[in-house]
Scaffold this active site. Sequence first.
Site, mmCIF file in Angstrom:
data_model
loop_
_atom_site.group_PDB
_atom_site.id
_atom_site.type_symbol
_atom_site.label_atom_id
_atom_site.label_comp_id
_atom_site.label_asym_id
_atom_site.label_seq_id
_atom_site.Cartn_x
_atom_site.Cartn_y
_atom_site.Cartn_z
ATOM 1 N N CYS A 140 -80.105 -148.778 -30.232
ATOM 2 C CA CYS A 140 -81.097 -149.145 -31.253
ATOM 3 C C CYS A 140 -80.763 -150.431 -31.996
ATOM 4 O O CYS A 140 -81.582 -150.911 -32.790
ATOM 5 C CB CYS A 140 -81.270 -148.001 -32.251
ATOM 6 S SG CYS A 140 -79.796 -147.662 -33.245
ATOM 7 N N PHE B 240 -71.816 -111.359 19.020
ATOM 8 C CA PHE B 240 -71.983 -110.819 17.666
ATOM 9 C C PHE B 240 -73.447 -110.898 17.247
ATOM 10 O O PHE B 240 -74.009 -109.944 16.697
ATOM 11 C CB PHE B 240 -71.097 -111.587 16.679
ATOM 12 C CG PHE B 240 -71.194 -111.089 15.268
ATOM 13 C CD1 PHE B 240 -70.479 -109.964 14.858
ATOM 14 C CD2 PHE B 240 -71.995 -111.734 14.338
ATOM 15 C CE1 PHE B 240 -70.566 -109.494 13.555
ATOM 16 C CE2 PHE B 240 -72.091 -111.269 13.040
ATOM 17 C CZ PHE B 240 -71.373 -110.149 12.647
ATOM 18 N N ASP B 241 -74.075 -112.056 17.480
ATOM 19 C CA ASP B 241 -75.491 -112.219 17.137
ATOM 20 C C ASP B 241 -76.363 -111.232 17.905
ATOM 21 O O ASP B 241 -77.380 -110.747 17.391
ATOM 22 C CB ASP B 241 -75.942 -113.652 17.417
ATOM 23 C CG ASP B 241 -75.316 -114.655 16.457
ATOM 24 O OD1 ASP B 241 -74.849 -114.219 15.381
ATOM 25 O OD2 ASP B 241 -75.289 -115.859 16.780
ATOM 26 N N LYS C 206 -48.327 -113.453 -12.119
ATOM 27 C CA LYS C 206 -48.709 -112.268 -12.889
ATOM 28 C C LYS C 206 -47.564 -111.261 -12.930
ATOM 29 O O LYS C 206 -46.866 -111.069 -11.932
ATOM 30 C CB LYS C 206 -49.931 -111.578 -12.257
ATOM 31 C CG LYS C 206 -51.172 -112.426 -12.181
ATOM 32 C CD LYS C 206 -52.283 -111.705 -11.425
ATOM 33 C CE LYS C 206 -53.506 -112.592 -11.265
ATOM 34 N NZ LYS C 206 -54.544 -111.950 -10.423
ATOM 35 N N CYS D 211 -75.244 -150.943 -32.132
ATOM 36 C CA CYS D 211 -75.538 -149.830 -31.227
ATOM 37 C C CYS D 211 -76.251 -150.344 -29.981
ATOM 38 O O CYS D 211 -77.247 -151.064 -30.097
ATOM 39 C CB CYS D 211 -76.413 -148.796 -31.939
ATOM 40 S SG CYS D 211 -76.971 -147.457 -30.865
ATOM 41 N N CYS E 70 -82.298 -143.375 -33.682
ATOM 42 C CA CYS E 70 -81.680 -143.909 -32.464
ATOM 43 C C CYS E 70 -82.139 -143.091 -31.253
ATOM 44 O O CYS E 70 -81.880 -141.883 -31.180
ATOM 45 C CB CYS E 70 -80.159 -143.854 -32.593
ATOM 46 S SG CYS E 70 -79.277 -144.407 -31.109
ATOM 47 N N TYR F 94 -71.991 -115.449 20.144
ATOM 48 C CA TYR F 94 -73.201 -115.060 20.874
ATOM 49 C C TYR F 94 -73.304 -113.534 20.945
ATOM 50 O O TYR F 94 -74.362 -112.946 20.678
ATOM 51 C CB TYR F 94 -73.184 -115.661 22.286
ATOM 52 C CG TYR F 94 -74.380 -115.266 23.130
ATOM 53 C CD1 TYR F 94 -75.569 -115.987 23.050
ATOM 54 C CD2 TYR F 94 -74.311 -114.165 23.990
ATOM 55 C CE1 TYR F 94 -76.675 -115.612 23.812
ATOM 56 C CE2 TYR F 94 -75.402 -113.786 24.750
ATOM 57 C CZ TYR F 94 -76.580 -114.517 24.660
ATOM 58 O OH TYR F 94 -77.669 -114.155 25.402
ATOM 59 N N LYS G 241 -54.096 -120.148 -6.289
ATOM 60 C CA LYS G 241 -55.204 -120.285 -7.243
ATOM 61 C C LYS G 241 -56.354 -121.014 -6.551
ATOM 62 O O LYS G 241 -56.291 -122.219 -6.335
ATOM 63 C CB LYS G 241 -54.756 -121.046 -8.484
ATOM 64 C CG LYS G 241 -55.810 -121.092 -9.570
ATOM 65 C CD LYS G 241 -55.272 -121.775 -10.814
ATOM 66 C CE LYS G 241 -56.316 -121.780 -11.912
ATOM 67 N NZ LYS G 241 -57.541 -122.510 -11.528
#
Length: 684
Positions: free
Chosen positions: A422, A37-38, A301, A419, A443, A35, A119
């Site tokens: 088709c 902060f807003d 790394k 198929c 097809c 509150y 990660k």
Amino acid sequence: MNKSEAEAKIRALRREINEHNYNYYNLAKPKISDYDFDALLRTLAELEAKYPDLVTPDSPSQRVGGEVTKNFPIVRHKTRMLSLSNTYNLGELGDFLARVAKSLESEGVQAYDFTAELKYDGVAVSLIYRDGLLVQGATRGDGSQGDEITANLKTVRTIPLRLRAPASGSAFDTEKWNGSGDIEVRGEVFMTKADFEKINAERDESEQFANPRNATAGTLKQQDSREVAKRRLTMVAYYLDGRPFADLSHGERLEKLAELGFYTGEAHRTCRSLQDIQAFLDEWENKRDALAYEIDGAVIKLNNVRYQELLGATSKSPRWAIAYKYAARRAETVLENVVFQVGRTGAITPVAELQPVKLSGSVISRSTLHNLDEIRRLDLHIGDRVIIEKSGDVIPKVVGVVAEKRPPEARTIEPLSTCPSCGTPLEHPENEVIYYCPNEFGCPAQRKARLVHFASRHAMDIEGLGEAVVEQLLGAGLIGDPGDLYFIEKTALLALERFAEKSAQNLLNGIEASKSRSFERLIFALGIRYVGRRTASILADRFTSLDTIKSASQAELCETEEIGETIAKSVALFFTKPQVQELLGKLERAGLRLASDKKSPDAPQTFAGMTVVFTGSLENFTRDDAAAKVGERGGKVTSTVSKKTSLVVAGKEAGGKLAKAEKLGVKIVTEAEFQTMLAAESGD
């Protein structure tokens, strides 16, 4: 309050709000209520509204998003954003450490260490700061270039709009921070599990995201940054590049990132052995379910950045880093049915329809079964209890059957003979496990799949042309092959259901933009059997146009590196078909690139037999462009300097490679001298 008082108040509010943002999003230690902060934000917004000339690009008020962006510009990365090689077992991780040790020992390096970082399962981005101010944000894209999405990234609270001032006594050199010394930060943007669940709860079931990573990618593609601001994305920073940090190790750069205002993750640790790394991996695998966001492993790394340069990279990934991924998670469910799909080349693929089950944050209801041999190998029956596995972003797959739970009513899966689209009798080429529908151009399923492939991200990347739109355009008779896309008129689109002025124009803009795609992407987009992205690139390098590919004999195609008899036969046969000739005619009339921008194979062989290394930042070329020019002229580009290196091209901020070249007596030229070499060959 007069203007000078308002200006002082605005500066104070910005400092206070930025500090609270940092405490909340980076340190997870809020010092005031939401509150309060807003209230600070509202006060700032009111003052800036009263004095609009005092609004600055780095004001906290600018995070809320602004105007709609119709299209994202393409920007080139300073250096390629490579992907990481990965492993799922400690043995291969040990092999990686051994390779690093061997390479460093050959360079006389004995002492070194690694960093281990979590990660995060998100979307990689690059940020450019100039004089401390965020001036550009872009997606990874294809590694060489990506979409410029600065407005969207400004809404991410853990991305500073202006970098925090260095701490007292910092090694950071503000004298070097100017326009020629831009600072680049890279990181992973992601969404918490809670925010992901909240977003999906607000969407129709058919529009729900599969997982937080997909939700993040979809959010960053939003053309209205105000919508992006609503989704509370986070970024973890893992890369820092700029002259002031040239002498810092990777671990020290992570510390500097935190000092400059970035979130650098839940944990990163210096490790000196496989045992150290394993301890880190085990600790966080046990903790991963308790985290607020998805992680799928850790990244290892080499810590010393100079040593990273010594090891260099392959065309795809650095040699000094590896991703260790945690084992795939599994779940048990019921195989309810098997349907058969027809792909763009006529390949028949069985797909499992599963009783929906939640796995790794996704609800799984379908899984590929690859081919009929896989069904036989697993001894699958309709009604079986099956084990499915999902690892990271990989499509879930059926990996086993719980045979003891097979119900009496379980049914065998009958193979197809015709198929499903088709009705044409299927063919089964010798030495292949795949069955094919030979009705290539008659097809309906193949026609649709070819169009979807043509428009896909790695092919012509036509924004807004997904499977549903392709189906709609086919049904309306507006298209029959990819060439027809370039002759669709807006009036025809507006007559279709769900197409309004804006959506019709967006699709036409996407189609128009695809005309500039590279020659190799067009080759891939054509959907030639056995020709994936790698083969398309090889063909584009070897042959300068579709005309030269068409006129090449099967024997000539076979002479091309990495192209064997099967691929050569498929390519040669493809271009003899009347339907293909008709398609190419349409593409030519539409103005697509049917030839390479690269010079022909008989270009002057300035670098014939030479091994060239680039180091530092090039001003007039990307690394890929410069490497291509060497390759076209008979040379080979490598990432490391050795006694076999013929030439080193040194750009700005050249580092360890330049020093090593000087030590070995390798010829060194500047970027300007490199350009002179290119110009001299044509007498320019």
